[in-house]
Each structure stands twice: as structure tokens, then as C-alpha cells.
Motif scaffolding. Structure first.
Motif, PDB file in Angstrom:
ATOM      1  N   LYS A   1       9.741  -7.364   8.304  1.00  0.00           N
ATOM      2  CA  LYS A   1       8.717  -6.387   8.690  1.00  0.00           C
ATOM      3  C   LYS A   1       9.199  -5.618   9.914  1.00  0.00           C
ATOM      4  N   TYR A   2       9.028  -4.315   9.894  1.00  0.00           N
ATOM      5  CA  TYR A   2       9.387  -3.465  11.023  1.00  0.00           C
ATOM      6  C   TYR A   2       8.194  -2.574  11.333  1.00  0.00           C
ATOM      7  N   THR A   3       7.812  -2.503  12.605  1.00  0.00           N
ATOM      8  CA  THR A   3       6.724  -1.624  13.028  1.00  0.00           C
ATOM      9  C   THR A   3       7.339  -0.343  13.568  1.00  0.00           C
ATOM     10  N   CYS A   4       7.012   0.777  12.932  1.00  0.00           N
ATOM     11  CA  CYS A   4       7.547   2.073  13.341  1.00  0.00           C
ATOM     12  C   CYS A   4       7.037   2.395  14.747  1.00  0.00           C
ATOM     13  N   LYS A   5       7.950   2.769  15.628  1.00  0.00           N
ATOM     14  CA  LYS A   5       7.593   3.059  17.019  1.00  0.00           C
ATOM     15  C   LYS A   5       6.836   4.385  17.137  1.00  0.00           C
ATOM     16  N   ILE A   6       6.946   5.246  16.153  1.00  0.00           N
ATOM     17  CA  ILE A   6       6.302   6.561  16.220  1.00  0.00           C
ATOM     18  C   ILE A   6       4.899   6.535  15.635  1.00  0.00           C
ATOM     19  N   CYS A   7       4.765   6.042  14.397  1.00  0.00           N
ATOM     20  CA  CYS A   7       3.449   6.076  13.740  1.00  0.00           C
ATOM     21  C   CYS A   7       2.732   4.723  13.758  1.00  0.00           C
ATOM     22  N   ASN A   8       3.396   3.663  14.272  1.00  0.00           N
ATOM     23  CA  ASN A   8       2.812   2.338  14.413  1.00  0.00           C
ATOM     24  C   ASN A   8       2.358   1.733  13.071  1.00  0.00           C
ATOM     25  N   VAL A   9       3.144   1.947  12.013  1.00  0.00           N
ATOM     26  CA  VAL A   9       2.859   1.433  10.678  1.00  0.00           C
ATOM     27  C   VAL A   9       3.910   0.369  10.356  1.00  0.00           C
ATOM     28  N   ASP A  10       3.493  -0.744   9.744  1.00  0.00           N
ATOM     29  CA  ASP A  10       4.421  -1.790   9.324  1.00  0.00           C
ATOM     30  C   ASP A  10       5.065  -1.399   8.012  1.00  0.00           C
ATOM     31  N   VAL A  11       6.400  -1.381   7.975  1.00  0.00           N
ATOM     32  CA  VAL A  11       7.167  -1.061   6.776  1.00  0.00           C
ATOM     33  C   VAL A  11       8.260  -2.096   6.602  1.00  0.00           C
ATOM     34  N   CYS A  12       8.908  -2.092   5.438  1.00  0.00           N
ATOM     35  CA  CYS A  12      10.024  -3.008   5.208  1.00  0.00           C
ATOM     36  C   CYS A  12      11.266  -2.461   5.910  1.00  0.00           C
ATOM     37  N   LEU A  13      12.319  -3.265   5.983  1.00  0.00           N
ATOM     38  CA  LEU A  13      13.521  -2.856   6.703  1.00  0.00           C
ATOM     39  C   LEU A  13      14.220  -1.672   6.046  1.00  0.00           C
TER      40      LEU A  13
ATOM     41  N   PRO B   1       0.774  -8.426   2.736  1.00  0.00           N
ATOM     42  CA  PRO B   1       0.842  -6.963   2.791  1.00  0.00           C
ATOM     43  C   PRO B   1       2.164  -6.465   2.221  1.00  0.00           C
ATOM     44  N   THR B   2       2.120  -5.266   1.626  1.00  0.00           N
ATOM     45  CA  THR B   2       3.323  -4.674   1.057  1.00  0.00           C
ATOM     46  C   THR B   2       3.684  -3.408   1.825  1.00  0.00           C
ATOM     47  N   CYS B   3       4.897  -2.952   1.632  1.00  0.00           N
ATOM     48  CA  CYS B   3       5.400  -1.762   2.311  1.00  0.00           C
ATOM     49  C   CYS B   3       4.636  -0.533   1.807  1.00  0.00           C
ATOM     50  N   PRO B   4       4.129   0.326   2.715  1.00  0.00           N
ATOM     51  CA  PRO B   4       3.361   1.494   2.289  1.00  0.00           C
ATOM     52  C   PRO B   4       4.214   2.676   1.823  1.00  0.00           C
TER      53      PRO B   4
ATOM     54  N   PRO C   1       6.207   5.149  -0.539  1.00  0.00           N
ATOM     55  CA  PRO C   1       5.984   5.437  -1.964  1.00  0.00           C
ATOM     56  C   PRO C   1       7.011   4.741  -2.852  1.00  0.00           C
ATOM     57  N   GLY C   2       6.528   4.012  -3.843  1.00  0.00           N
ATOM     58  CA  GLY C   2       7.386   3.340  -4.816  1.00  0.00           C
ATOM     59  C   GLY C   2       7.924   1.997  -4.369  1.00  0.00           C
ATOM     60  N   CYS C   3       7.661   1.589  -3.142  1.00  0.00           N
ATOM     61  CA  CYS C   3       8.180   0.307  -2.642  1.00  0.00           C
ATOM     62  C   CYS C   3       7.115  -0.773  -2.807  1.00  0.00           C
ATOM     63  N   LYS C   4       7.496  -1.909  -3.364  1.00  0.00           N
ATOM     64  CA  LYS C   4       6.570  -3.019  -3.569  1.00  0.00           C
ATOM     65  C   LYS C   4       7.014  -4.257  -2.803  1.00  0.00           C
ATOM     66  N   GLN C   5       7.851  -4.074  -1.782  1.00  0.00           N
ATOM     67  CA  GLN C   5       8.383  -5.181  -0.995  1.00  0.00           C
ATOM     68  C   GLN C   5       7.266  -5.834  -0.181  1.00  0.00           C
ATOM     69  N   LYS C   6       7.154  -7.167  -0.290  1.00  0.00           N
ATOM     70  CA  LYS C   6       6.161  -7.890   0.501  1.00  0.00           C
ATOM     71  C   LYS C   6       6.667  -7.990   1.933  1.00  0.00           C
ATOM     72  N   LEU C   7       5.762  -7.776   2.885  1.00  0.00           N
ATOM     73  CA  LEU C   7       6.134  -7.808   4.295  1.00  0.00           C
ATOM     74  C   LEU C   7       5.878  -9.198   4.859  1.00  0.00           C
ATOM     75  N   GLY C   8       6.864  -9.742   5.507  1.00  0.00           N
ATOM     76  CA  GLY C   8       6.748 -11.045   6.148  1.00  0.00           C
ATOM     77  C   GLY C   8       7.361 -10.963   7.531  1.00  0.00           C
ATOM     78  N   PRO C   9       7.428 -12.064   8.236  1.00  0.00           N
ATOM     79  CA  PRO C   9       7.972 -12.027   9.592  1.00  0.00           C
ATOM     80  C   PRO C   9       9.453 -11.657   9.637  1.00  0.00           C
ATOM     81  N   ALA C  10      10.201 -11.937   8.579  1.00  0.00           N
ATOM     82  CA  ALA C  10      11.635 -11.671   8.590  1.00  0.00           C
ATOM     83  C   ALA C  10      11.992 -10.262   8.129  1.00  0.00           C
TER      84      ALA C  10
END
Length: 195
Positions: free
Chosen positions: A124-136, A108-111, A113-122
Motif C-alpha cells: 500500500k502506498y499513500t499518495c503525498k499529493i492526493c492522499n489516496v491509498d494505491v498499490c505500488l 480495500p482494493t486499488c482505486p 481504473p482496471g486495477c483489482k490489487q488488494k491493498l495490504g501493509p506490504a
């Protein structure tokens, strides 16, 4: 003469006491090497030297089925166990016909706009407000399209701290900013120089 025999017996006993029982002989056939740091086979529980420590090197009967090496399938990214004595293409053929999904699983990649960072265990951050996985880099609400942050007013930041300072207006192309002393004098305070 009796004293010398007793004395010789005492020397032999003392020399045996000085010997230390260190190391073991390799249990492999025709080896018998004395190894001070022997390897113990976890299947047959015998001691072996460096050259005969593997199952194949000492022909371990119990270790033939203990091989647990795997190869990662390039299609589905699952581990495929290598069967001893079988060709790798046969093993992969069986995997493709039974277990393989047939499509490449992409990370999975960061949602944001314009970010193509692949999300991995190291990273990946889950937003506490919208519950979406994004890069750091996009972990803050204003850095990604956070639906809850868009609804909330931007009056005060979370945590009750001071409001962020507005960005300074961009200086004109040829305009030079005044220095520290000029700004200090403009405030009405006299600069003093310590001697």
C-alpha cells in the motif's frame, strides 16, 4: 596403609570435581527423565522434558487459564479466543450473538481504473499529493487518477530533472529501422574501425 586411604580419598574428590551438574530431572509424575535441555513452565516454574512441556501434559494447575489460542472468524475476521473445555461451535455462537458484525469485511482494493490489487501493509502506498491509498504499481501521480496532478501543468517533472522524452513514433508495418552505422553515417560522421 594410611597413605593408600588418603590417596583413595584424593581420587574420590577429584572424580566429584570432574562431574558437571548439567540438566534437570522432569518434574512430571512417574517420569523423572534426566533432560539436558529442560523446558521450564512459565506458570509453575518447574522443569519438564520434551514430552511434558505443555500445560496439559504435566497437568499444570496454574496453566489452565493461560491458554491464549484464537480462531479467526470467517465473517468479521476477528480473533475469537478458544475457551478451554468448551466446544468450538458454542464459542462461535456466543461470538456471533455478541461481537460479530455479521458482514464480511473486504480488504480495500486499488482505486486506479482496471486495477483489482488488494491493498495490504506490504503493498500500500499513500499518495503525498492526493492522499489516496494505491498499490505500488500505481504510486506515481500519472499512474492513478491524482486530482492534484491533473491540475498541475506537465511541463517539468517534480524534482527539477530533465523533461521526459516524447515517445518515438511507431514504425510502419513493413519499414525497417536503420542500424547504428547507417544512423552514424547519416549524421555526417565517418565510422572508424579500430585495428
Amino acid at each position: 596403609m594410611v597413605q593408600s586411604v588418603c590417596h583413595g580419598h584424593a581420587k574420590a574428590t577429584a572424580s566429584r570435581a570432574m562431574e558437571v551438574d548439567v540438566g534437570k530431572q522432569c518434574a512430571a509424575e512417574r517420569c523423572g527423565q534426566l533432560d539436558f535441555l529442560p523446558f521450564e513452565c512459565d506458570m509453575c516454574k518447574k522443569a519438564f522434558c520434551l514430552d511434558h512441556r505443555t500445560y496439559a501434559a504435566h497437568n499444570c494447575e496454574k496453566g489452565a487459564n493461560a491458554d491464549c489460542r484464537v480462531v479467526v472468524c470467517p465473517v468479521c475476521k476477528k480473533g475469537v479466543k478458544i475457551v478451554p473445555g468448551e466446544e468450538l461451535r458454542v464459542t462461535f455462537g456466543r461470538h456471533e450473538s455478541t461481537e460479530c458484525a455479521g458482514k464480511v469485511v473486504k480488504a480495500p482494493t486499488c482505486p486506479a481504473p482496471g486495477c483489482k490489487q488488494k491493498l495490504g501493509p506490504a503493498n500500500k502506498y499513500t499518495c503525498k499529493i492526493c492522499n489516496v491509498d494505491v498499490c505500488l504499481q500505481h504510486r506515481y501521480e500519472d499512474a492513478h487518477d491524482c486530482k492534484a496532478a491533473a491540475k498541475a501543468p506537465a511541463a517539468a517533472p517534480a524534482g527539477g530533472g530533465p523533461a521526459p522524452r516524447p515517445a518515438a513514433p511507431a514504425a510502419a508495418a513493413g519499414e525497417k529501422k536503420p542500424g547504428f552505422l547507417a544512423r552514424l553515417c547519416a549524421c555526417g560522421k565517418k565510422p572508424s574501425v579500430a585495428e
